[in-house]
Design a protein around this motif. Sequence first.
Motif, PDB file in Angstrom:
ATOM      1  N   ALA A  20     -57.309 -28.177  -0.512  1.00 26.24           N
ATOM      2  CA  ALA A  20     -56.902 -28.221  -1.909  1.00 26.24           C
ATOM      3  C   ALA A  20     -57.431 -27.040  -2.720  1.00 26.24           C
ATOM      4  O   ALA A  20     -57.023 -26.834  -3.860  1.00 26.24           O
ATOM      5  N   GLU A  21     -58.347 -26.264  -2.114  1.00 27.62           N
ATOM      6  CA  GLU A  21     -58.951 -25.152  -2.841  1.00 27.62           C
ATOM      7  C   GLU A  21     -58.376 -23.816  -2.353  1.00 27.62           C
ATOM      8  O   GLU A  21     -58.235 -23.589  -1.160  1.00 27.62           O
ATOM      9  N   THR A  22     -58.046 -22.942  -3.301  1.00 24.34           N
ATOM     10  CA  THR A  22     -57.476 -21.633  -2.974  1.00 24.34           C
ATOM     11  C   THR A  22     -58.441 -20.514  -3.321  1.00 24.34           C
ATOM     12  O   THR A  22     -59.001 -20.476  -4.411  1.00 24.34           O
ATOM     13  N   THR A  23     -58.628 -19.605  -2.384  1.00 26.04           N
ATOM     14  CA  THR A  23     -59.448 -18.406  -2.601  1.00 26.04           C
ATOM     15  C   THR A  23     -58.522 -17.203  -2.738  1.00 26.04           C
ATOM     16  O   THR A  23     -57.653 -16.983  -1.884  1.00 26.04           O
ATOM     17  N   VAL A  24     -58.672 -16.463  -3.812  1.00 25.50           N
ATOM     18  CA  VAL A  24     -57.889 -15.245  -3.994  1.00 25.50           C
ATOM     19  C   VAL A  24     -58.683 -14.084  -3.384  1.00 25.50           C
ATOM     20  O   VAL A  24     -59.774 -13.738  -3.829  1.00 25.50           O
ATOM     21  N   PHE A  25     -58.110 -13.503  -2.334  1.00 24.69           N
ATOM     22  CA  PHE A  25     -58.772 -12.426  -1.589  1.00 24.69           C
ATOM     23  C   PHE A  25     -58.077 -11.110  -1.924  1.00 24.69           C
ATOM     24  O   PHE A  25     -56.868 -10.969  -1.741  1.00 24.69           O
ATOM     25  N   LYS A  26     -58.871 -10.117  -2.410  1.00 21.55           N
ATOM     26  CA  LYS A  26     -58.312  -8.820  -2.802  1.00 21.55           C
ATOM     27  C   LYS A  26     -58.916  -7.695  -1.968  1.00 21.55           C
ATOM     28  O   LYS A  26     -60.106  -7.708  -1.649  1.00 21.55           O
ATOM     29  N   ILE A  27     -58.074  -6.704  -1.636  1.00 24.15           N
ATOM     30  CA  ILE A  27     -58.520  -5.506  -0.910  1.00 24.15           C
ATOM     31  C   ILE A  27     -58.152  -4.288  -1.743  1.00 24.15           C
ATOM     32  O   ILE A  27     -57.000  -4.140  -2.177  1.00 24.15           O
ATOM     33  N   GLU A  28     -59.138  -3.412  -1.971  1.00 25.37           N
ATOM     34  CA  GLU A  28     -58.897  -2.180  -2.714  1.00 25.37           C
ATOM     35  C   GLU A  28     -59.587  -1.014  -2.006  1.00 25.37           C
ATOM     36  O   GLU A  28     -60.570  -1.210  -1.277  1.00 25.37           O
ATOM     37  N   LEU A  29     -59.085   0.190  -2.221  1.00 27.06           N
ATOM     38  CA  LEU A  29     -59.767   1.378  -1.730  1.00 27.06           C
ATOM     39  C   LEU A  29     -61.045   1.556  -2.537  1.00 27.06           C
ATOM     40  O   LEU A  29     -61.024   1.528  -3.770  1.00 27.06           O
ATOM     41  N   ASP A  30     -62.164   1.727  -1.849  1.00 27.69           N
ATOM     42  CA  ASP A  30     -63.454   1.894  -2.531  1.00 27.69           C
ATOM     43  C   ASP A  30     -63.631   3.361  -2.909  1.00 27.69           C
ATOM     44  O   ASP A  30     -64.374   4.116  -2.272  1.00 27.69           O
ATOM     45  N   THR A  31     -62.923   3.762  -3.975  1.00 27.75           N
ATOM     46  CA  THR A  31     -62.911   5.166  -4.378  1.00 27.75           C
ATOM     47  C   THR A  31     -64.299   5.676  -4.780  1.00 27.75           C
ATOM     48  O   THR A  31     -64.634   6.836  -4.537  1.00 27.75           O
ATOM     49  N   GLU A  32     -65.093   4.813  -5.376  1.00 25.46           N
ATOM     50  CA  GLU A  32     -66.425   5.231  -5.824  1.00 25.46           C
ATOM     51  C   GLU A  32     -67.305   5.600  -4.633  1.00 25.46           C
ATOM     52  O   GLU A  32     -68.005   6.616  -4.655  1.00 25.46           O
ATOM     53  N   THR A  33     -67.268   4.767  -3.593  1.00 23.19           N
ATOM     54  CA  THR A  33     -68.086   5.053  -2.410  1.00 23.19           C
ATOM     55  C   THR A  33     -67.589   6.295  -1.683  1.00 23.19           C
ATOM     56  O   THR A  33     -68.380   7.104  -1.189  1.00 23.19           O
ATOM     57  N   VAL A  34     -66.253   6.444  -1.597  1.00 25.61           N
ATOM     58  CA  VAL A  34     -65.680   7.633  -0.962  1.00 25.61           C
ATOM     59  C   VAL A  34     -66.177   8.898  -1.667  1.00 25.61           C
ATOM     60  O   VAL A  34     -66.677   9.835  -1.035  1.00 25.61           O
ATOM     61  N   LYS A  35     -66.064   8.907  -2.988  1.00 26.06           N
ATOM     62  CA  LYS A  35     -66.480  10.086  -3.748  1.00 26.06           C
ATOM     63  C   LYS A  35     -67.986  10.296  -3.650  1.00 26.06           C
ATOM     64  O   LYS A  35     -68.468  11.431  -3.537  1.00 26.06           O
ATOM     65  N   GLU A  36     -68.735   9.202  -3.667  1.00 27.92           N
ATOM     66  CA  GLU A  36     -70.192   9.299  -3.548  1.00 27.92           C
ATOM     67  C   GLU A  36     -70.595   9.920  -2.210  1.00 27.92           C
ATOM     68  O   GLU A  36     -71.515  10.747  -2.149  1.00 27.92           O
ATOM     69  N   ASN A  37     -69.889   9.547  -1.141  1.00 25.52           N
ATOM     70  CA  ASN A  37     -70.198  10.108   0.180  1.00 25.52           C
ATOM     71  C   ASN A  37     -69.853  11.587   0.258  1.00 25.52           C
ATOM     72  O   ASN A  37     -70.583  12.374   0.877  1.00 25.52           O
ATOM     73  N   VAL A  38     -68.720  11.973  -0.354  1.00 24.85           N
ATOM     74  CA  VAL A  38     -68.338  13.391  -0.373  1.00 24.85           C
ATOM     75  C   VAL A  38     -69.339  14.189  -1.209  1.00 24.85           C
ATOM     76  O   VAL A  38     -69.775  15.278  -0.819  1.00 24.85           O
ATOM     77  N   LYS A  39     -69.730  13.635  -2.338  1.00 24.70           N
ATOM     78  CA  LYS A  39     -70.710  14.315  -3.206  1.00 24.70           C
ATOM     79  C   LYS A  39     -72.065  14.417  -2.486  1.00 24.70           C
ATOM     80  O   LYS A  39     -72.766  15.426  -2.600  1.00 24.70           O
ATOM     81  N   GLY A  40     -72.413  13.377  -1.728  1.00 18.65           N
ATOM     82  CA  GLY A  40     -73.659  13.413  -0.967  1.00 18.65           C
ATOM     83  C   GLY A  40     -73.655  14.535   0.054  1.00 18.65           C
ATOM     84  O   GLY A  40     -74.680  15.190   0.285  1.00 18.65           O
ATOM     85  N   PHE A  41     -72.490  14.765   0.658  1.00 20.40           N
ATOM     86  CA  PHE A  41     -72.350  15.875   1.609  1.00 20.40           C
ATOM     87  C   PHE A  41     -72.563  17.211   0.910  1.00 20.40           C
ATOM     88  O   PHE A  41     -73.295  18.076   1.401  1.00 20.40           O
ATOM     89  N   VAL A  42     -71.927  17.392  -0.235  1.00 16.64           N
ATOM     90  CA  VAL A  42     -72.044  18.648  -0.984  1.00 16.64           C
ATOM     91  C   VAL A  42     -73.489  18.889  -1.411  1.00 16.64           C
ATOM     92  O   VAL A  42     -74.031  19.993  -1.255  1.00 16.64           O
ATOM     93  N   ASP A  43     -74.137  17.856  -1.941  1.00 17.11           N
ATOM     94  CA  ASP A  43     -75.532  17.999  -2.383  1.00 17.11           C
ATOM     95  C   ASP A  43     -76.456  18.340  -1.217  1.00 17.11           C
ATOM     96  O   ASP A  43     -77.348  19.189  -1.342  1.00 17.11           O
ATOM     97  N   ALA A  44     -76.248  17.663  -0.082  1.00 10.54           N
ATOM     98  CA  ALA A  44     -77.096  17.907   1.083  1.00 10.54           C
ATOM     99  C   ALA A  44     -76.878  19.320   1.629  1.00 10.54           C
ATOM    100  O   ALA A  44     -77.835  19.983   2.061  1.00 10.54           O
TER     101      ALA A  44
END
Length: 454
Positions: free
Chosen positions: A250-274
Amino acid sequence: MALTATGIGSGLDISNIVSVLVDAEKVPKEAIFNKTEKSIDAKVSAFGSLKSELATFQDALEKIKSGTELNQRKVSTGESTFLTAEADKFAQTGSYNIQVEQLAAAHKLGGINVGDPALAVGEGSLDLTVNGDSFSITVGATDSLQTIANSINEANDNVGVTATIVTSDAGSRLVLSSDNEGTDNQIAIVANDTVGTGLDDMFGAGNTTELQTAQNSIVHIDGQKVTSQSNNVTTAITGVTLNLTDADLAETTVFKIELDTETVKENVKGFVDAYNSLISAIDGLSSYDVDKDEAAALQGDSVIRSLESQLRNMISERVTVGSETIALYDIGIETDRYGKLSIDDTKLDQIIAEDMSSLEGLFATTDTGVANRLDSLVDGYVKSGGVIDNRNNAYTKDKSRLDDQRAAFTIKMEALQARLLKQFNAMDLIVAQLNQQSSGLSDRLNSLPGVVKQ
């Protein structure tokens, strides 16, 4: 009679004279030794700093050298207590309504209850089968329930059964649990007695009790029924694992999937900084300070020059992705005249939003991706037996040779000191003897008749 104190005969400070003469030869050479040792220590320390920077750079590369790490998804199940979820790079963005009808359960069987679990059960063997795979254990004449449980759990060919002893008001019994849920993993047991009927009486047909029925999990995804052998549903939605924790149709869970753009950009920025940090470290270790007229420890070193050259070449090269080629510049990462990287946020944001496949291909393509090639390059320097280890081993040998040279030089100086002392003491003795002769001659001359003392 020989003199026992230096300088008495001549009045000279022989010890100081010898010390000055020895130091005249020793001090310049020791200065060279100290300068060489300081240089070696500085280089070892510099390579240690370089190795640390390279390791930090590798940590940043680890987050972008595989599509799984770079192309991440963000999932949400709200405040649901019925499931959690994980999504990899193959999961498409979207939203799903999920109801959990039933959780999967593992099969459990119990033998006959006995009053004293320490007593022997019987003699023979037990055959256990799970999902078509079987194994057997031997039961000795004196084996207790705990001994039988240990034999099951420790069997090298155990196919997925865990045995425990459960003691209740009714007595103690051996309980067999399947290690995996689902109807495919039901346990079957056959008792084979060689003496008496003890094993059959406890585990034979009709003498075991099903304590928990094996069952599959059942979920409904947007109204579509999905049955799974496990509570970890991996095949229902591409790239998604649903971890079921509770059931209520009787219970419904709404499951959502999104691209984690913040983590992607953070990882790319981490590469540049390193990368920029690494280039700064390389510059610092190989620079020349004009004001101080002082060279850094690795100034002109072939290892660091080669590393810097290879890094800059790899950063500027284009990578083939599909039928096209792409470079860091195309995703908004530019190189300045000092070799440092900078990010055009607008351009990078657009690539992340519209063309993640190109971004992933640029960094994470096996063997040819920028991150993978850089990681292989760096690994060649930092790994055990790599370039830096080999250079440090050479410095260790240099230090050892320097120690040998110091020891040999010390012996040489000790011999020089001993020789000079011997020579000066011999001279001092001669001078003393001459003085004695002179004094004696003077006394005799003074004692001659007719000599008038002034």
